[in-house]
Design a protein around this motif. Structure first.
Motif, PDB file in Angstrom:
ATOM      1  N   UNK A  30      22.102  35.217  17.478  1.00  0.00           N
ATOM      2  CA  UNK A  30      23.254  34.898  17.313  1.00  0.00           C
ATOM      3  C   UNK A  30      23.806  35.752  16.114  1.00  0.00           C
ATOM      4  N   UNK A  31      23.115  35.925  15.140  1.00  0.00           N
ATOM      5  CA  UNK A  31      23.379  36.528  13.886  1.00  0.00           C
ATOM      6  C   UNK A  31      22.853  37.889  13.729  1.00  0.00           C
ATOM      7  N   UNK A  32      21.852  38.485  14.477  1.00  0.00           N
ATOM      8  CA  UNK A  32      21.092  39.886  14.123  1.00  0.00           C
ATOM      9  C   UNK A  32      21.952  40.925  14.047  1.00  0.00           C
ATOM     10  N   UNK A  33      23.015  40.935  14.976  1.00  0.00           N
ATOM     11  CA  UNK A  33      24.092  42.249  15.055  1.00  0.00           C
ATOM     12  C   UNK A  33      24.733  42.229  13.655  1.00  0.00           C
ATOM     13  N   UNK A  34      25.300  41.158  13.266  1.00  0.00           N
ATOM     14  CA  UNK A  34      25.990  40.857  12.108  1.00  0.00           C
ATOM     15  C   UNK A  34      25.479  41.178  10.870  1.00  0.00           C
ATOM     16  N   UNK A  35      23.894  40.741  10.922  1.00  0.00           N
ATOM     17  CA  UNK A  35      23.375  41.085   9.797  1.00  0.00           C
ATOM     18  C   UNK A  35      22.652  42.659   9.679  1.00  0.00           C
ATOM     19  N   UNK A  36      22.678  43.091  11.005  1.00  0.00           N
ATOM     20  CA  UNK A  36      22.108  44.634  10.771  1.00  0.00           C
ATOM     21  C   UNK A  36      23.325  45.614  10.355  1.00  0.00           C
ATOM     22  N   UNK A  37      24.484  45.189  10.801  1.00  0.00           N
ATOM     23  CA  UNK A  37      25.542  45.907  10.496  1.00  0.00           C
ATOM     24  C   UNK A  37      26.021  46.020   9.301  1.00  0.00           C
ATOM     25  N   UNK A  38      25.741  44.639   8.303  1.00  0.00           N
ATOM     26  CA  UNK A  38      25.808  44.587   6.966  1.00  0.00           C
ATOM     27  C   UNK A  38      24.910  45.349   6.148  1.00  0.00           C
ATOM     28  N   UNK A  39      23.651  45.381   6.532  1.00  0.00           N
ATOM     29  CA  UNK A  39      22.543  46.045   5.998  1.00  0.00           C
ATOM     30  C   UNK A  39      22.826  47.390   6.160  1.00  0.00           C
ATOM     31  N   UNK A  40      23.428  48.066   7.306  1.00  0.00           N
ATOM     32  CA  UNK A  40      23.513  49.256   7.518  1.00  0.00           C
ATOM     33  C   UNK A  40      24.776  49.914   6.700  1.00  0.00           C
ATOM     34  N   UNK A  41      25.680  49.018   6.592  1.00  0.00           N
ATOM     35  CA  UNK A  41      26.765  49.508   5.673  1.00  0.00           C
ATOM     36  C   UNK A  41      26.228  49.628   4.298  1.00  0.00           C
ATOM     37  N   UNK A  42      25.248  48.976   3.762  1.00  0.00           N
ATOM     38  CA  UNK A  42      24.960  48.712   2.481  1.00  0.00           C
ATOM     39  C   UNK A  42      24.012  50.021   2.179  1.00  0.00           C
ATOM     40  N   UNK A  43      22.984  50.312   3.259  1.00  0.00           N
ATOM     41  CA  UNK A  43      21.954  51.318   3.226  1.00  0.00           C
ATOM     42  C   UNK A  43      22.238  52.613   3.639  1.00  0.00           C
ATOM     43  N   UNK A  44      23.210  52.637   4.611  1.00  0.00           N
ATOM     44  CA  UNK A  44      23.165  53.772   5.511  1.00  0.00           C
ATOM     45  C   UNK A  44      21.895  54.403   6.197  1.00  0.00           C
ATOM     46  N   UNK A  45      20.940  53.605   6.345  1.00  0.00           N
ATOM     47  CA  UNK A  45      19.754  54.117   7.178  1.00  0.00           C
ATOM     48  C   UNK A  45      19.335  53.059   8.096  1.00  0.00           C
ATOM     49  N   UNK A  46      19.177  53.639   9.557  1.00  0.00           N
ATOM     50  CA  UNK A  46      18.944  52.706  10.362  1.00  0.00           C
ATOM     51  C   UNK A  46      17.642  51.825  10.157  1.00  0.00           C
ATOM     52  N   UNK A  47      16.593  52.598   9.992  1.00  0.00           N
ATOM     53  CA  UNK A  47      15.200  52.000   9.709  1.00  0.00           C
ATOM     54  C   UNK A  47      15.174  51.085   8.624  1.00  0.00           C
ATOM     55  N   UNK A  48      15.869  51.395   7.405  1.00  0.00           N
ATOM     56  CA  UNK A  48      15.888  50.450   6.450  1.00  0.00           C
ATOM     57  C   UNK A  48      16.561  49.065   6.751  1.00  0.00           C
ATOM     58  N   UNK A  49      17.753  49.508   7.395  1.00  0.00           N
ATOM     59  CA  UNK A  49      18.450  48.248   8.134  1.00  0.00           C
ATOM     60  C   UNK A  49      17.703  47.254   8.632  1.00  0.00           C
ATOM     61  N   UNK A  50      16.876  47.871   9.695  1.00  0.00           N
ATOM     62  CA  UNK A  50      16.088  47.073  10.531  1.00  0.00           C
ATOM     63  C   UNK A  50      14.748  46.360   9.663  1.00  0.00           C
ATOM     64  N   UNK A  51      14.248  47.069   8.807  1.00  0.00           N
ATOM     65  CA  UNK A  51      13.365  46.317   7.982  1.00  0.00           C
ATOM     66  C   UNK A  51      14.278  45.102   7.074  1.00  0.00           C
ATOM     67  N   UNK A  52      15.284  45.429   6.696  1.00  0.00           N
ATOM     68  CA  UNK A  52      15.904  44.332   5.911  1.00  0.00           C
ATOM     69  C   UNK A  52      16.484  43.179   6.916  1.00  0.00           C
ATOM     70  N   UNK A  53      16.672  43.445   8.116  1.00  0.00           N
ATOM     71  CA  UNK A  53      17.156  42.400   9.251  1.00  0.00           C
ATOM     72  C   UNK A  53      15.770  41.488   9.217  1.00  0.00           C
TER      73      UNK A  53
END
Length: 196
Positions: A30-53
């Protein structure tokens, strides 16, 4: 409609808190896409955003009894946790990069004296293999007495052995090494093993 979605999410959350893994998986979906987008906005790195997710949902599970629901959703808690996790990751990355920048990239050039010292300090490979075959106490005893030139008395104190026990062990390990090395460079470990 919105009230029904909130109610469905609260139902999933109640089941997830009780240990229902499929319900937790549904919350993730339900929430993974929203959390990933938020992390990606903050980090501008796909791998880091996935780690944060992954970290955020691990924290959600780990701290499930402390999570505050807002407006019938855990999303606000997830977003705040995402921000904190991303900021922590950025700080850690900055510290790591700063540390790496301070480490010399090329090894320093050794002087001729230093190179000669290193060559003279090398342990014969056969002796090194024989040492690795010993138990840790005997390795310590051999290292201290033969390589570092401590007395058996001093080595015994460091290894918490009685001096008589250290002498016996040292005598046995010399015999074992001689047998393992089959006479090769017997002088390599001929030491005054009876020194006090």
């Amino acid at each position: 409609m919105e009230h029904e979605e909130e109610s469905a999410e609260l139902n999933l959350w109640a089941r997830a808190r009780a240990g229902d893994q499929p319900a937790f998986g549904s919350l993730f979906d339900l929430h993974k896409d929203r959390i990933f987008r938020h992390a990606f906005r903050l980090l501008a790195d796909r791998s880091d955003a996935e780690d944060v997710l992954g970290t955020v949902f691990l924290e959600l599970w780990r701290r499930r009894d402390d999570v505050r629901v807002s407006d019938g959703s855990i999303l606000p808690w997830l977003l705040v946790t995402t921000t904190n996790t991303a900021m922590n990751l950025q700080r850690a990355t900055r510290r790591y990069r700063h540390l790496l920048s301070r480490i010399p990239h090329e090894p320093p050039e050794l002087s001729a004296e230093e190179k000669a010292f290193l060559r003279s300090s090398e342990i014969d490979p056969d002796l090194k293999n024989a040492i690795h075959s010993l138990n840790p106490t005997d390795q310590g005893l051999l290292t201290l007495v033969v390589i570092e030139d401590y007395t058996i008395t001093d080595a015994a104190a460091v290894l918490c052995l009685r001096v008589s026990t250290a002498r016996t062990r040292f005598s046995r390990l010399k015999a074992k090494l001689r047998a393992n090395l089959n006479g090769i460079s017997a002088h390599s470990f001929t030491v005054e093993g009876n020194r006090s």
